[in-house]
Design an enzyme around this catalytic site. Sequence first.
Site, PDB file in Angstrom:
ATOM      1  N   GLU A 185      34.264   6.001 -32.853  1.00 40.04           N
ATOM      2  CA  GLU A 185      34.651   5.684 -34.229  1.00 40.04           C
ATOM      3  C   GLU A 185      36.140   5.395 -34.399  1.00 40.04           C
ATOM      4  O   GLU A 185      36.539   4.518 -35.167  1.00 40.04           O
ATOM      5  CB  GLU A 185      34.243   6.829 -35.172  1.00 40.04           C
ATOM      6  CG  GLU A 185      32.767   6.893 -35.485  1.00 40.04           C
ATOM      7  CD  GLU A 185      31.976   7.707 -34.474  1.00 40.04           C
ATOM      8  OE1 GLU A 185      30.823   8.068 -34.762  1.00 40.04           O
ATOM      9  OE2 GLU A 185      32.517   7.981 -33.376  1.00 40.04           O
ATOM     10  N   GLU A 189      25.622  11.562 -32.558  1.00 40.68           N
ATOM     11  CA  GLU A 189      25.624  12.677 -33.507  1.00 40.68           C
ATOM     12  C   GLU A 189      24.195  13.091 -33.871  1.00 40.68           C
ATOM     13  O   GLU A 189      23.929  14.271 -34.107  1.00 40.68           O
ATOM     14  CB  GLU A 189      26.411  12.293 -34.753  1.00 40.68           C
ATOM     15  CG  GLU A 189      27.918  12.227 -34.499  1.00 40.68           C
ATOM     16  CD  GLU A 189      28.696  11.765 -35.710  1.00 40.68           C
ATOM     17  OE1 GLU A 189      29.515  12.549 -36.217  1.00 40.68           O
ATOM     18  OE2 GLU A 189      28.472  10.621 -36.159  1.00 40.68           O
TER      19      GLU A 189
END
Length: 264
Positions: A132, A112
Amino acid sequence: MTTHIHVAYHGHTAWLTLDNPPANTWSEAGLATLARIMDELHERPEIVALVLTGAGEKFFCAGADLHQFASGDAEVAQRVGEAFGRAFDALADFAGVSIAAINGFAMGGGLELALACDIRIAEQQAVLALPEASVGLLPCAGGTQRLTELVGPGWAKRMILCGARVDAPLAHQIGLVEQLVPRGHGREAARLLAEQAERQSPAALRACKRLINEGRHRPQAQVLPLEREQFTALFSDPNQREGVQAFLAKRPARWRYREGEEND
């Protein structure tokens, strides 16, 4: 040196190196440090390029330190999530050119981080993923949105919903990274790209980036007139005349970075 992040300046480029062994993970303090660094860069118009990379040879950044979430405390999760948002949004809003030199694993909040940059360079051995969901979480620092924008919903769903890891050659093939380089060559490739950015007029560079970003969120019919307005607005900047005169004289341009500064 600041918490987990080394900062160095070379010419008009800032170099940020994540250094939190063994995997360069994010703590809440590290995220606050990144946000603070970005605030400082906002006040330094002479910095037109930013390179981010990871210390060591194995990891660019492995994302969040999961020890922060082991207790299941929702208040902690909210605080860390907001820290991710502040830091990575500040990075995405950097007025100059941001370059991620991905020199190893870029996982979760590490990928990210790279997604919040303008340009991504990956070394051959790098591996990229948003895993995640495999630990009961989700990408909360722009991953669901920025990854989808880059590679389309199919690959984004494959990486996020199915936990697929993408090696550097495949990442280059699907448009997740813009340049693929051999092991150990990421910093040099980023340096060369940053030097190219330094040769642009600072005002023109920033205006172009704003227009590109506006076009991602607004209809083209609205942005095209803005493009012409920004073109005309550059004529109030002394770098416009300097750039044209330097080209006609076949010499390098001498840019001004602050109001009142003389070309030298």
